[in-house]
Each structure stands twice: as C-alpha cells, then as structure tokens.
Scaffold this active site. Structure first.
Site, mmCIF file in Angstrom:
data_model
loop_
_atom_site.group_PDB
_atom_site.id
_atom_site.type_symbol
_atom_site.label_atom_id
_atom_site.label_comp_id
_atom_site.label_asym_id
_atom_site.label_seq_id
_atom_site.Cartn_x
_atom_site.Cartn_y
_atom_site.Cartn_z
ATOM 1 N N ASP A 70 150.194 59.556 -8.126
ATOM 2 C CA ASP A 70 150.801 60.784 -7.601
ATOM 3 C C ASP A 70 150.145 61.333 -6.349
ATOM 4 O O ASP A 70 150.358 62.493 -5.986
ATOM 5 C CB ASP A 70 150.743 61.851 -8.697
ATOM 6 C CG ASP A 70 149.319 62.102 -9.171
ATOM 7 O OD1 ASP A 70 148.371 61.756 -8.437
ATOM 8 O OD2 ASP A 70 149.144 62.649 -10.281
ATOM 9 N N GLU A 83 151.388 53.420 -12.935
ATOM 10 C CA GLU A 83 151.250 54.743 -13.562
ATOM 11 C C GLU A 83 152.496 55.600 -13.276
ATOM 12 O O GLU A 83 152.429 56.720 -12.749
ATOM 13 C CB GLU A 83 149.979 55.478 -13.137
ATOM 14 C CG GLU A 83 149.618 56.616 -14.082
ATOM 15 C CD GLU A 83 148.344 57.358 -13.700
ATOM 16 O OE1 GLU A 83 148.385 58.252 -12.861
ATOM 17 O OE2 GLU A 83 147.282 57.024 -14.260
ATOM 18 N N GLU A 135 151.241 66.890 -6.566
ATOM 19 C CA GLU A 135 151.313 65.607 -7.287
ATOM 20 C C GLU A 135 152.604 65.427 -8.085
ATOM 21 O O GLU A 135 153.148 64.327 -8.154
ATOM 22 C CB GLU A 135 150.095 65.453 -8.209
ATOM 23 C CG GLU A 135 148.777 65.219 -7.476
ATOM 24 C CD GLU A 135 148.113 66.503 -6.983
ATOM 25 O OE1 GLU A 135 148.640 67.602 -7.262
ATOM 26 O OE2 GLU A 135 147.083 66.397 -6.289
ATOM 27 N N HIS A 185 138.650 70.210 -9.052
ATOM 28 C CA HIS A 185 138.972 69.973 -7.643
ATOM 29 C C HIS A 185 140.426 70.265 -7.270
ATOM 30 O O HIS A 185 140.779 70.233 -6.107
ATOM 31 C CB HIS A 185 138.705 68.501 -7.293
ATOM 32 C CG HIS A 185 139.756 67.576 -7.828
ATOM 33 N ND1 HIS A 185 139.725 67.081 -9.103
ATOM 34 C CD2 HIS A 185 140.887 67.089 -7.271
ATOM 35 C CE1 HIS A 185 140.775 66.321 -9.309
ATOM 36 N NE2 HIS A 185 141.513 66.313 -8.223
ATOM 37 N N HIS A 194 132.963 67.499 -6.050
ATOM 38 C CA HIS A 194 133.912 66.842 -5.136
ATOM 39 C C HIS A 194 133.556 67.170 -3.683
ATOM 40 O O HIS A 194 133.015 68.254 -3.416
ATOM 41 C CB HIS A 194 135.307 67.382 -5.493
ATOM 42 C CG HIS A 194 136.463 66.642 -4.884
ATOM 43 N ND1 HIS A 194 136.778 66.699 -3.546
ATOM 44 C CD2 HIS A 194 137.406 65.848 -5.448
ATOM 45 C CE1 HIS A 194 137.865 65.973 -3.310
ATOM 46 N NE2 HIS A 194 138.270 65.441 -4.452
#
Ligand code: UD1
Ligand code: UDP
Length: 372
Positions: free
Chosen positions: A98, A120, A134, A210, A243
């Site tokens: 995504d 996926e 996403e 994140h 991150h």
C-alpha cells in the site's frame, strides 16, 4: 524455453522486508528471471533491509528527499520508472501492499500495458482516509493489477466484494517467509544497546509509531501515556527505534529524550527487530507489518490506531486496538503490566498469516498464468 522476466519494484522498509524473500525465491527458481528496481522512497531504511537479505538492485531510482510529499514521491517515480520499464522489458511487474511506491509503480506499468502482480492484495479498513494514503493506494493498485496475491482468505473476500475475482490466489503473507530468515532462539543483537538489555525480567516493551495520521497530537498522546507508564511502573523499560521521518523524531525526542528507562534508538535492522519483538513483554505500535510479526510470535500488541486492516490478528486475541487517546493507552498497558490473567489472555503464538511458503505460491501462480 525462455524464462519469465519478473521485475519487482519496491522502495520503503516494509515493502522491502516483505519482497526480499520473494526476490530470493525468484532468483532460485529456474522458470523465472528476477530483476529488481528500488525507488528508494526510503534511503537508509531501505538499504538496511537490502543489506540484511543480500539483495542487490538492478535499478535504483534514488528518489528520497527530506520531507518529501505525496506529490513529489509520485511525480519522481512516474518520471524515473518509465525508462526502466522500457529497458527491462519485463513480462510482469510485482509491487507490494500500500505504499506510494507500489501504487505509482503499478500505474506506470499500466501506462506501458505491462501486467502487474499485487503482493499483499486485499487488505482493507474501508475508510479511505485511514490509513492515509495507504487505503487508497492499495485499492487503486488492486484496480490496476492482473494478478492478486492475497495473504488470507479474508483478503480474498475483500477483493471479491470489489468485483475482483479473476487472477486471485491466497498465498499467505511473505512476512512469514521473511521471519524464517530472521528469528532465532539463541540470537545475539547487532545493536549494542539491545545487547546490554536483560529481557528475562519481562519488563521491556517495544514501541514504534510513524503513521502520517498519527503525526502531531496523536503521537503526543502516545508520548504522554509513555511518560505516565514510566512514572507508575519503576521496572518498566520502553525501547523505541525511532523512524527517520523528521516529524516523528521531533515529537519522540522532544517529549521522551532523557526520561529514565526510555531508550530511543536509531531504526534497528530487520533481524534485530524481529528478535527484539520476540523477546519483549509486549509491543505498542501503529505499524502494519509489526502487527503481523507480533501476532506470528505471539507477543501481546496494543495497536495505536483507530482501525486495522489486519482483523485476523485481532481475532487471535494477540492484537488489541487501543486507539490514540492517552488514557486508553495508559490503562490497557497498565493492565498488561499488572494483571497476569489479562496478559495470558493475549499471549501465545497463533499465526493466521501463512506457513512461510507464500513466495513459492506467488511464483507458481505467475508461472501458471504464463502457461509455464
Ligand atoms: C512510508 C509509506 C507508509 C509506510 C512507511 C513505512 C507512503 C505514502 N508511505 O511512510 O505507507 O508505512 O513508509 O515506514 O508510501 N526518511 C529518511 N530516511 C529513510 C526513510 C525516511 O530520512 O530511510 C525521512 C525522509 O525525510 C522522508 C520522510 O522520512 O521525507 C518520510 O518518508 P515517506 O516515505 O514520505 O513517509 P513514511 O511516513 O516513511
Ligand atoms: N522495522 C525494522 N526496524 C525498526 C522498526 C520496524 O526493521 O526500527 C520493521 C518491522 O519489523 C516491520 C517493518 O519494519 O517488518 C514495518 O515497517 P514500518 O512500521 O515502518 O511500516 P508499516 O508496516 O507500518 O508500513
């Protein structure tokens, strides 16, 4: 007979972690010729994964910019991938999940009438703005793809609800393939800080956050909950590999730096990360991939989001959706730390994401589609 030319395109940490085992399997398979193009939407965090799996890209678009936007990512990939597709002339382009890399690479391949395989496929929250962008990236990629590799039966059903029934194979998730390379009982951490921690007391918690929709107030709520937990539980230790997104780092370091027993470290490599979560008492995260990995190793996980596209993990009891309010995070984490029956109700490995042979099933499906 000529081999099927398979071009895998990925570019962030999570899609790399889930595509590298597939790339290695494509390399091993005599029916396929594997070509790899990385967008480098992430730079350091991508290179860390490539190093762990020993994958060397044939093409590197090197697009990452500090504080890049969805628009700058999109235009850079569209522009730079086009000549690569012409040069590599693949029979199929594989993209993952995504990310903007996945959606834009699928679009670019479509413009050249090259079939796309979506690894996926079929994860959905049914909320177009969460996770953002996403949820839309994966829906649009599903529209563009010819082959759809759904990790679970539920993901296949999600696709069917959108009228996508041709070219769908339920394969398991390649993240489990990935964990076959990484998780070890007798593992020694590469990260020096992690090597120094005694996990045996069961008081260490892994935290990551994140997501774009968690930047700002939600992430501040998470940090405030951590401050309260540290004050309330004198043996608690929280490890946050932060991150590299500057917006994440400002909040994490701004609110938690210097707090006793809160360890803010650089992103850990995937082998350290998988073994770290296996050793922790529990996990708090807004990550997609970590929800699957923690479920696979049976470590209770508080999902710091208001929705999840991974209800299989919720059904096992290992994941709990706690949202992003300070009190809810504090209260549920407190229960895990103080109520053994509650803890036991969430713990224990029950893996709904496959048997670690998703890559082989994906390759078989590609070969069957090509009549090989
Ligand atoms: C991206 C994905 C998200 C995925 C996440 C995994 C999109 C739109 N978002 O979000 O789906 O969950 O990756 O981590 O595709 N940075 C570095 N070095 C790195 C990586 C990032 O410095 O190795 C910094 C850069 O300043 C960059 C920023 O992080 O501009 C944000 O990166 P970006 O890929 O735009 O967004 P993520 O939040 O990482
Ligand atoms: N991960 C890692 N190092 C870290 C944090 C995460 O290797 O410091 C791994 C984690 O094990 C998982 C993947 O990165 O495989 C998840 O990436 P992220 O949370 O950035 O993205 P998401 O899965 O939410 O898209």
């Amino acid at each position: 007979m000529s081999k099927i030319r398979v071009l895998s395109v990925f570019g962030t940490r999570p899609d790399a972690i889930k595509m590298c085992p597939l790339v290695l399997a494509l390399d091993r398979d005599e029916r396929t010729e594997s070509i790899v193009c990385v967008t480098a939407q992430h730079r350091e965090m991508l290179d860390q994964v490539l190093g762990c799996f020993g994958v060397r890209p044939d093409y590197d678009l090197n697009i990452m910019k500090p504080r890049q936007t969805l628009t700058t990512i999109t235009e850079a990939i569209l522009e730079k991938l086009e000549p690569v597709l012409t040069d590599a002339a693949p029979d199929i382009v594989l993209v993952h999940g995504d990310t903007s890399t996945s959606f834009v690479a699928a679009l670019c391949a479509f413009y050249q009438k090259i079939p796309v395989g979506h690894v996926e496929a079929g994860l959905r929250t049914f909320d177009r703005y969460s996770p953002f962008p996403e949820e839309m990236n994966r829906r649009l990629t599903g529209r563009l793809a010819t082959l759809h590799f759904a990790p679970t039966e539920l993901n296949r059903e999600n696709l069917a609800r959108e009228g996508i029934t041709d070219g769908v194979t339920v394969t398991g998730n390649t993240v489990i393939d990935s964990m076959k390379y990484t998780v070890r009982e007798d593992y020694t951490f590469e990260d020096e800080t992690l090597r120094g921690i005694d996990f045996a007391d069961g008081k260490t918690v892994l935290l990551t956050a994140h997501r774009r929709e968690n930047l700002g107030v939600p992430m501040e709520n998470i940090c405030r909950a951590v401050q309260r937990l540290i004050a309330r539980y004198p043996e608690l230790r929280v490890i946050w590999p932060v991150h590299l997104n500057p917006a994440v780092r400002e909040t994490a370091f701004g609110m938690l730096r210097g707090l006793p027993r809160v360890t803010l470290i650089e992103p850990t490599n995937v082998v350290d990360t998988h073994n770290l979560m296996a050793k922790c008492a529990f996990v708090m995260t807004d990550s997609g991939g970590i929800q699957e990995e923690a479920t696979a190793v049976g470590v209770p996980t508080l999902v710091l989001r208001t929705e999840t596209e991974r209800p299989e993990g919720l059904d096992t009891g290992i994941l709990k959706l706690v949202g992003v309010e300070e009190d809810a995070i504090f209260d549920t984490a407190s229960r895990l730390l103080s109520d053994p029956a509650f803890y036991a109700s969430m713990a224990g490995a029950k893996n709904p994401y496959g048997d670690g042979f998703a890559s082989e099933r994906i390759i078989d499906a590609i070969c069957a589609w090509k009549g090989v």
